[in-house]
Design an enzyme around this catalytic site. Structure first.
Site, PDB file in Angstrom:
ATOM      1  N   ASP A  97       0.814  -1.211   0.000  1.00 28.80           N
ATOM      2  CA  ASP A  97       0.000   0.000   0.000  1.00 28.80           C
ATOM      3  C   ASP A  97       0.851   1.267   0.000  1.00 28.80           C
ATOM      4  O   ASP A  97       2.053   1.239   0.285  1.00 28.80           O
ATOM      5  CB  ASP A  97      -0.910   0.012   1.234  1.00 28.80           C
ATOM      6  CG  ASP A  97      -2.130  -0.873   1.066  1.00 28.80           C
ATOM      7  OD1 ASP A  97      -2.374  -1.335  -0.057  1.00 28.80           O
ATOM      8  OD2 ASP A  97      -2.845  -1.110   2.066  1.00 28.80           O
ATOM      9  N   LYS A 146      -3.880   3.268  -2.181  1.00 28.29           N
ATOM     10  CA  LYS A 146      -5.132   4.001  -2.331  1.00 28.29           C
ATOM     11  C   LYS A 146      -4.952   5.385  -1.729  1.00 28.29           C
ATOM     12  O   LYS A 146      -4.345   5.553  -0.678  1.00 28.29           O
ATOM     13  CB  LYS A 146      -6.273   3.291  -1.598  1.00 28.29           C
ATOM     14  CG  LYS A 146      -6.661   1.950  -2.206  1.00 28.29           C
ATOM     15  CD  LYS A 146      -7.759   1.312  -1.386  1.00 28.29           C
ATOM     16  CE  LYS A 146      -8.168  -0.034  -1.966  1.00 28.29           C
ATOM     17  NZ  LYS A 146      -8.850   0.098  -3.246  1.00 28.29           N
ATOM     18  N   MET A 188      -8.811   8.345   8.346  1.00 25.50           N
ATOM     19  CA  MET A 188      -9.374   8.744   7.055  1.00 25.50           C
ATOM     20  C   MET A 188     -10.440   9.828   7.193  1.00 25.50           C
ATOM     21  O   MET A 188     -11.486   9.789   6.541  1.00 25.50           O
ATOM     22  CB  MET A 188      -9.959   7.522   6.327  1.00 25.50           C
ATOM     23  CG  MET A 188      -8.933   6.450   6.029  1.00 25.50           C
ATOM     24  SD  MET A 188      -9.646   4.934   5.350  1.00 25.50           S
ATOM     25  CE  MET A 188     -10.401   4.213   6.810  1.00 25.50           C
TER      26      MET A 188
END
Length: 270
Positions: free
Chosen positions: A61, A82, A195
């Protein structure tokens, strides 16, 4: 190599030998879902380090540091990072890649920042592998939501301040799929939000509506444990504005609650 550096290296080797650590073997056709921790290579577990050394395919990632990726010297690298609002690999495509690599007989490590099972979609990938009868194993990592606090001087729990810690995602704040931030605020327990940077104004406003005092300590932590680490400490009423003025961007963690005030106390500033 200086004498002291050499001696430190020798002591580390001796300590590892005394530990008598015997890593399991990563077999062909197996997928190991591993956590890389918050960023600093020193936060890797021995099991993850050993797995990286064995892997011949590494799917990693964006939150994994280049130094950690470099450990997998014998692996073919597949970037699956991502980033909110940016083009990125779809989750179904990542899962399909893991299945394909395993069926090719590769020794696969799927490396994620933090811990695979804490907002890392590790559970989804594990379930998909199980349904495809792909042998897998999960190697825990230090979750950023707790280790970032420790690294920046904020104890996740403190007697007299809290009896629980809430880990939440702010990805859906302001949508129909959102959490009830007001209800979370009413628990009176500290909240660590993953997030959530893009939605920080919405989250802060909702928690104020839930009854938290505007003076409630709050912080935003970026790139904890790395040389790029930054932290802004403010109040719930001002944290969104102060983080914006400081130019803080994702990925970051938001911390709200009395534990944030311990940072200054532990540093002798309070």
């Amino acid at each position: 190599m200086s004498g002291s550096t050499k001696e430190n290296g020798e002591r580390l080797e001796q300590a590892l030998a005394r530990l008598n650590f015997k890593p399991r073997s990563l077999g062909p056709g197996h997928v190991w879902l591993a956590g890389a921790g918050p960023g600093d290579p020193g936060c890797l577990t021995l099991e993850v380090l050993a797995a990286l050394a064995e892997a011949d395919a590494l799917v990693y990632d964006a939150l994994v540091s280049p130094d950690v990726v470099a450990v997998a010297e014998g692996a073919e690298l597949f970037f699956a990072g991502k980033r909110g609002g940016r083009p990125s690999m779809k989750q179904d495509d990542i899962t399909a890649l893991l299945v394909r690599l395993a069926r090719e007989g590769r020794r696969v490590v799927r490396l994620k920042g933090g811990d695979p099972y804490i907002f890392g979609r590790g559970g989804e990938e594990a379930l998909a592998l199980a349904r495809q009868n792909i042998p897998f194993r999960v190697l825990p990592g230090l979750t950023s939501g707790l280790s970032a606090l420790a690294a920046t001087g904020i104890p996740a729990t403190m007697r007299g301040i809290n009896k629980a810690v809430i880990l939440a995602t702010g990805h859906a704040a302001g949508t129909d799929d959102d959490l009830d931030w007001a209800a979370i605020a009413r628990t009176g327990q500290p909240v660590v939000v993953y997030m959530g940077m893009a939605n920080l104004p919405v989250i802060a406003a909702s928690m104020l509506e839930g009854g938290l005092a505007p003076s409630t300590p709050a912080a935003v932590i970026v790139a904890a444990t790395t040389p790029q680490e930054r932290i802004v400490v403010a109040t719930l009423a001002t944290i969104a504005e102060e983080a914006a003025v400081a130019g803080l961007t994702s990925p970051a963690l938001i911390v709200v609650g009395g534990i944030v005030a311990m940072r200054a106390a532990l540093a002798g500033e309070a």
